[in-house]
Design an enzyme around this catalytic site. Sequence first.
Site, PDB file in Angstrom:
ATOM      1  CB  SER A   1       0.674  -4.525  -3.793  1.00  0.00           C
ATOM      2  OG  SER A   1       1.804  -4.248  -3.005  1.00  0.00           O
TER       3      SER A   1
ATOM      4  CE  LYS B   1       0.248  -4.148   7.476  1.00  0.00           C
ATOM      5  NZ  LYS B   1      -0.091  -3.064   6.530  1.00  0.00           N
TER       6      LYS B   1
ATOM      7  N   GLY C   1       5.517  -5.619   2.030  1.00  0.00           N
ATOM      8  CA  GLY C   1       6.249  -4.964   3.107  1.00  0.00           C
ATOM      9  C   GLY C   1       5.381  -4.049   3.949  1.00  0.00           C
ATOM     10  CG  ASP C   2       3.416  -2.044   7.421  1.00  0.00           C
ATOM     11  OD1 ASP C   2       2.488  -1.555   6.761  1.00  0.00           O
ATOM     12  OD2 ASP C   2       3.674  -1.665   8.579  1.00  0.00           O
TER      13      ASP C   2
HETATM   14  N1  GLU Z   1       1.820  -2.286   4.106  1.00  0.00           N
HETATM   15  C1  GLU Z   1       1.197  -1.532   3.076  1.00  0.00           C
HETATM   16  C2  GLU Z   1      -0.138  -1.015   3.563  1.00  0.00           C
HETATM   17  O1  GLU Z   1      -0.266  -0.683   4.723  1.00  0.00           O
HETATM   18  C3  GLU Z   1       1.157  -2.255   1.744  1.00  0.00           C
HETATM   19  C4  GLU Z   1       0.491  -3.584   1.726  1.00  0.00           C
HETATM   20  C5  GLU Z   1       0.643  -4.318   0.393  1.00  0.00           C
HETATM   21  O2  GLU Z   1       1.207  -3.791  -0.560  1.00  0.00           O
HETATM   22  O3  GLU Z   1       0.147  -5.463   0.345  1.00  0.00           O
HETATM   23  O4  GLU Z   1      -1.091  -0.870   2.835  1.00  0.00           O
END
Ligand code: GLU
Length: 448
Positions: A380, A129, A168-169
């Site tokens: 993803s 992350k 994203g997040d």
């Molecule tokens: N942020 C998203 C999650 O909490 C997606 C992460 C991603 O697609 O790499 O899983």
Amino acid sequence: MPVLDESLTPVFEEVVRRNPGEAEFHQAVREVLESLGPVVAKHPEYADAEIIRRLCEPERQIIFRVPWTDDAGRVQLNRGFRVQFNSALGPYKGGLRFHPSVYLGIVKFLGFEQIFKNALTGMPIGGAKGGSDFDPKGRSNAEVMRFCQSFMTELSRHVGEYTDVPAGDIGVGGREIGYLFGQYKRMTNRYESGVLTGKGLTWGGSQVRTEATGYGAVYFVDEMLRGAGDSFDDKRVVVSGSGNVAIYAIEKAQQLGAIVVACSDSDGYVVDEAGIDLDLLKEIKNGHRGRVNDYAEQRPGVRFVPGRSIWEVPCAIALPCATQNELDADGAAALIRGGTRIVAEGANMPTTPEAIRALREAGVLFAPGKAVNAGGVATSALEMQQNASRDSWTFEYTDERLGEIMRSIHDRCLETADTYGKPGDYVAGANIAGFTQVADAMLALGLI
Ligand code: GLU
């Protein structure tokens, strides 16, 4: 607090000691360790190889300066993070969060959760992350672009399609991924589609990626309901938040016949007894980056309730889709009073440990984010597959794959919970299934 297995207490104490002041990270670790008692009892080989201690220590943590200029020409400064937590199952994978609350403890909690979530998807992706304390709210497009370019100038040294694949997040959507990808491409002189996911559909993105977290959460809950011989039809649903996850959870729940009566943002919530008008909400949020207050102003008969908890709105199914620790013990008590039967986490760790305990004691079926919201990162991984084969799939096919993945995560949680003597316990099932998969890979790869 539930007691930890005797052998896990020193592990947890060590995490607290080595990571001072990182409350959210401690919380995320504790929640996983609380499930692992029966696993360590059955598998002494994990303790022998110190798997759990190694898992709690990120493989790599990068913290960097992000200088940029605002529209007035003033120099601004933020801090950037990427925590590459575990790559036993594949390249690091996980989102970037741009929000003023971001600090190392938040990134580490999210990265830690991501390891198990990604394992549950069954896709070959490790956990990571990143993000920044940058606040996009009120910033112009040009400012967001300059920030993203500066952020990627450093991040580019640490990512790559076989190394680490951000997405994203909160605060990072299609616009930001575009600016980040543009800068990476410019710096490397490579059109390396697989370095980021959540890309636009015309330049390497996947169908359904935008919808995937919200849709996936609802597919998961649909399985929970099916298990009880029930469905979403005519169910009163409350969804907290009004960002990407919330919007597409509302959309899919409505398609399955639910009446979604409330959503929220950090200012308050709206109640729309007729059911949220999603076209209007999308226009306000995506079109104008507006607030739910604007929704209430534009729709007759809708109440905006500032500064209060959305959980006071009675509902059968509650989907916390905003942010960490948004559903506390008071919120849980309100939900129980309101007759809620299911709580499923669309966001990452939105429910406090006290709230989880209260809900479960009251017989509310509870499912954790690392299983419920895994559809985003799973899609993803489907985007990475399409990039690797220079292919792009239809919406229908991709959505079908997402549905299969969510059903398989659901079943795996229940089967694992059964195997370890915790029937019906989605928390134990998700933690144990994710953990054992990563632990076995770590054992196989040796001491690295
Ligand atoms: N942020 C998203 C999650 O909490 C997606 C992460 C991603 O697609 O790499 O899983």
